[in-house]
Structure formats: C-alpha cells, structure tokens
Design an enzyme around this catalytic site. Structure first.
Site, PDB file in Angstrom:
ATOM      1  NE  ARG A  74      -2.345  -1.900   3.214  1.00 38.21           N
ATOM      2  CZ  ARG A  74      -2.308  -3.203   3.492  1.00 38.21           C
ATOM      3  NH1 ARG A  74      -2.418  -4.097   2.379  1.00 38.21           N
ATOM      4  NH2 ARG A  74      -1.944  -3.638   4.640  1.00 38.21           N
ATOM      5  CD  GLU A 111       0.272  -5.510  12.374  1.00 36.99           C
ATOM      6  OE1 GLU A 111      -0.532  -5.054  11.397  1.00 36.99           O
ATOM      7  OE2 GLU A 111       1.631  -5.476  12.292  1.00 36.99           O
TER       8      GLU A 111
END
Length: 198
Positions: A74, A111
């Site tokens: 992104r 994460e």
C-alpha cells in the site's frame, strides 16, 4: 499532551475527517483477532483519495526530500504521487524475491507474523533525504525495517508518513524518536480517536 494551534487547525481540516470516515474496518482479516484497516474504500472515493495525497504533499513540499520510499504494497499507492508532486524519486521497498538484481534485505516482525523488506543496492545515495510512506503503522516493525534499509544505504530518513496509526500497538515507540506523521489515529476496534497527528 498539549496541542499547538497549528495542530488544532489541522485536526479541524474537513479533509482529514473525510479521510478517516472512508476507511472501513474488516474484522478477523487476514487472521482471527485482527481488525484490518481497509484503505480500498478511500481509493474508491477520488476526492478523498486526492485530499489524502494533497495533505502529504502540502507537508513535504520544500523540505529537501529527494527520496520517497514506499513499503509494499500500500505504500506503492500513496508514495508515487507524493514523490512526483514534490520532485523526488520513488523507491519501492519490496517483499523478498520481487526485485531483480542485487538487493539489500531487512527482516522484521509484524503484528501477525514475520517478514522481510528488500531494496535495490544503489537506489539511494549517501546523504539523500528520505521519506518512508505506508498506509498504516501498527507495531512499527515494517517502518523500522524501512528506516534501517535506507540508513544502511546512507540516506537520512527525515520522517515516516502513514494514513492510519493504531496506537494500542505502540509502533510509534519503536521508531526511536524518528518523526511520524499520520492522518488518523484509530483504536484496534476501528474507533476514530483523532485526525492528523505527529
């Protein structure tokens, strides 16, 4: 934390509110327990997408930045238009085995797992001023890897810029004082805390 008058003005900018309101939250993607911050809904709204780019361009114009490094994938959406607008080159920071030729690598923790970023050797020259761009900062691992790659090549990383920050994951703290500019801050459940923060 005291908020400057300039920051209060930015927080009231209707563009930041529109940006924050277009980002949807997708539960349990890509793994159970993850509340994915989906920027594709922002991309479907051309005026809001333009405002997103414009806010970054307004911040970085005239700052002497010669490199905009976008994190796959992104960061490739937001980085190139920012680079073009401020007169900088764009450098893609890619996942392993995506760049031909000689590369530098940096492994990092996410994460929800581990990964690696790569950059072409010679893409950055010593002393160049760089901006790192991605859509989101969570644990900060990806941004730390990007900073490490650029600094190993001799660049000065001026700042990191993201559309979204998830402050509960404390990614900002892992940046060791490196400036971070974001357009909206959200809780893990998607609740908007604030628009525009640095």
């Amino acid at each position: 934390m005291a908020v400057s008058e300039e920051k209060k003005k930015e927080m009231q900018d209707p563009r930041t509110q529109a940006i924050a309101s277009t980002i949807r939250v997708v539960p349990n993607f890509p793994k159970p327990g993850i509340m994915f911050q989906d920027i594709t809904t922002l991309l479907l709204n051309p005026p809001v997408f333009k405002d997103t780019i414009d806010l970054f361009v307004e911040r970085y114009t005239g700052k002497g930045i010669s490199v905009v490094a976008g994190v796959e994938a992104r960061g490739f959406i937001f980085g190139p238009p920012i680079a073009l607008a401020i007169g900088a080159k764009f450098i893609p920071l890619r996942k392993p085995n995506k760049l031909p030729g000689e590369v530098m690598s940096e492994e990092y923790e996410l994460e929800y797992g581990a990964d690696c970023l790569e950059m072409h050797v010679g893409a950055v020259q010593a002393g160049e001023r760089a901006l790192v761009v991605d859509d989101l900062v969570a644990t900060g691992g990806t941004l730390c890897a990007a900073i490490a790659l650029l600094e190993r090549a001799g660049a000065e990383v001026v700042e990191c810029a993201c559309v979204i920050e998830l402050p509960e994951l404390k990614g900002r703290e892992r940046l060791n004082g490196k400036p971070l500019y974001i357009l909206c801050m959200r809780l893990m459940d998607g609740t908007l805390l604030i628009a525009v923060w640095e």
